[in-house]
Design an enzyme around this catalytic site. Structure first.
Site, PDB file in Angstrom:
ATOM      1  N   GLU A  75       0.807  -1.244  -0.091  1.00 40.49           N
ATOM      2  CA  GLU A  75      -0.012  -0.068   0.106  1.00 40.49           C
ATOM      3  C   GLU A  75       0.957   1.242  -0.003  1.00 40.49           C
ATOM      4  O   GLU A  75       0.764   1.952   1.012  1.00 40.49           O
ATOM      5  CB  GLU A  75      -0.946   0.016   1.099  1.00 40.49           C
ATOM      6  CG  GLU A  75      -1.894  -1.070   1.142  1.00 40.49           C
ATOM      7  CD  GLU A  75      -3.032  -1.022   1.993  1.00 40.49           C
ATOM      8  OE1 GLU A  75      -2.851  -0.036   3.149  1.00 40.49           O
ATOM      9  OE2 GLU A  75      -3.805  -1.728   2.191  1.00 40.49           O
TER      10      GLU A  75
ATOM     11  N   GLU B 142      -4.846  -8.500   1.077  1.00 39.07           N
ATOM     12  CA  GLU B 142      -5.686  -7.979   2.285  1.00 39.07           C
ATOM     13  C   GLU B 142      -6.963  -8.017   2.001  1.00 39.07           C
ATOM     14  O   GLU B 142      -7.432  -7.439   1.034  1.00 39.07           O
ATOM     15  CB  GLU B 142      -5.057  -6.815   3.009  1.00 39.07           C
ATOM     16  CG  GLU B 142      -3.651  -6.701   3.522  1.00 39.07           C
ATOM     17  CD  GLU B 142      -3.575  -5.333   4.057  1.00 39.07           C
ATOM     18  OE1 GLU B 142      -4.465  -4.534   4.543  1.00 39.07           O
ATOM     19  OE2 GLU B 142      -2.178  -5.191   4.384  1.00 39.07           O
TER      20      GLU B 142
END
Length: 480
Positions: A178, A384
């Site tokens: 991320e 995720e």
């Protein structure tokens, strides 16, 4: 970019079979679980500094102890094996391995990850290593952090050190997790470490994360044996205009550029899109991008990780109106969206998780299809996905979390829907294996399959853990 969609109606009475060899795992991050922040030569990261700064983290919490995984990793691996997990995605603490962010590696730090990896392999669990999950060594931040070009080169050197130590044990690698959060929450809105609030620094950080990713992929290719798979994990936004008006559609285009294409442009296509540069030209001329940088960021990949929780719904805001920024990324006076001051974010009606995030699995299918279109030859992983709920024990001390089971069930159906449409999805990693330090939320938000009593460090699998265990063992998603 699409309009808001409902979860597609499908037959929910039949079990769904996932492809043979599909990886069923769970994810964690070093600072969120390891603790032992001063042991064996580890030095502070930006998250140590940030969490110890009053007012930055809910409840004044820090990751000093967290889940004590550094000491309890054998028990945690045994628990993973008991649950039947096929893979475990963990991150390496940069400042544990390379305390100053440069120079030789700390063998004591590497020994922990060697031992963890060996324990996983002995239990029949595939280790998946993430090199960077937001914990930049503080010494590198003091030298400029990700807005400084030099940090990209330091990252590549660190990547090579870890690859040389673990390359004989680990086949699945991720460079960055991320990078949007690292750049725009860390340097734009300041709600994440290091807490800076400079929109130009955020854009510079995004570019140097792209550059660092490309350099790290090159370093990994030289250090890893043939057959290793190198990936990156992004948190792309399923951006949807609130209405079909041209103004709202342009707001969605603008956010799509900042949330998605600022990374996928260089990483997948070797370029920055012209509209992104035009949207931010009043802030910077992008002179920090040197010739060849974007192409260097676009190294061939063996996989792309998609992290997904909730879609983004946006609209244009008339001049003179203060935009609503309910984007799910925390409050604060400063926006993480440089050049998007006239864009409002909205949470659609319906059920939400404890984070306040709306629940819409169709966004995950949408993103998997998008990456399949953009990089059709590159396998995808959901690295995720999960939900926070205020889990409480029953009279017998058990943790029943039917809302989490429902959330994951619906999102796994969304993954299967993408596979049925030809998307090569190779694995699913739940966030998270266990409750942990949830960044600026401290210990208030619980995402874990396993409940952690932070006072005693007792681990208790929740109902969702036992439910997910059956899926991991059989590769079959039961009917609702």
């Amino acid at each position: 970019m699409t309009s808001v969609q409902a979860d597609t109606a499908v037959d929910t009475t039949a079990p769904l079979r996932f492809p043979a060899g599909f990886l069923w795992g769970a994810s964690t991050a070093a600072y969120q679980i390891e603790g032992a922040v001063r042991e064996d030569g580890r030095t502070p990261s930006i998250w140590d500094t940030f969490s110890h700064t009053p007012g930055k983290v809910a409840g004044g919490d820090t990751g000093d102890v967290a889940c004590e995984h550094y000491r309890r990793y054998r028990d945690d691996v045994a628990l993973m094996a008991e649950l039947g997990l096929g893979a475990y995605r963990f991150s390496v603490s940069w400042s544990r391995v390379q305390p100053t962010g440069r120079g030789p590696a700390s063998q004591r730090g590497l020994d922990f990850y060697r031992a963890l990896t060996d324990e996983l392999l002995a239990a029949g669990i595939t280790p998946a290593v993430t090199l960077y999950h937001w914990d930049l060594p503080q010494e590198l931040e003091d030298a400029g952090g990700w807005p400084a070009r030099e940090t990209a080169y330091r990252f590549a050197e660190y990547a090579q050190l870890v690859a040389e130590a673990l390359g004989d044990r680990v086949e699945l690698w991720t460079t960055l997790n991320e990078p949007w959060c690292s750049a725009f929450l860390g340097y734009g809105s300041g709600v994440h470490a290091p807490g800076r609030t400079d929109p130009v620094a955020a854009l510079r950080a995004a570019h140097h994360l792209n550059l660092g990713h490309g350099l790290a992929v090159q370093a990994l290719r030289t250090a890893l044996p043939e057959g290793a798979r190198i990936c990156v994990s992004l948190n792309p936004a399923a951006v949807r205009p609130r209405t079909g008006s041209p103004a709202d559609r342009d707001a969605a285009r603008r956010i799509d550029a900042l949330a998605n294409r600022v990374f996928t442009g260089p990483m997948l296509h070797g370029r920055y899109d012209e509209d992104l540069l035009a949207d931010t030209t009043h802030l910077t001329d992008w002179a920090f991008v040197q010739d060849g940088d974007a192409a260097l960021a676009g190294q061939p990949l063996d996989g792309i990780g998609v992290n997904y929780y909730t879609p983004s719904v946006v609209s244009a805001v008339p001049e003179g109106t203060v935009p609503e920024r309910n984007d799910g990324h925390g409050g604060g006076e400063h926006s993480p969206w440089p050049g998007a001051d006239r864009v409002a974010f909205h949470q659609p009606p319906g059920n939400r998780t404890a984070m306040g995030w709306s629940i819409d699995p169709s966004g995950l299918t949408e993103l998997l299809l998008r990456f399949h279109r953009e990089a059709p030859a590159t396998p995808l992983y959901v690295t995720e996905n999960g939900a926070s709920y205020p889990d409480a024990p029953d009279a017998d001390g058990r943790f029943h979390d039917p809302q989490r089971i429902d959330y994951v069930h619906r999102h796994l159906r969304a993954v299967h829907r993408a596979i049925q449409q030809g998307v090569d999805v190779r694995g699913y990693f739940m966030w998270s294996l266990m409750d942990n330090f949830e960044w600026a939320w401290g210990y208030d938000k619980r995402f874990g399959l396993v409940h952690v009593d932070y006072e005693t460090q007792r681990r208790t699998p929740k109902s969702s853990a036992h439910w997910y265990s059956r899926i991991a063992r059989t590769g079959e998603l039961p009917p609702e």
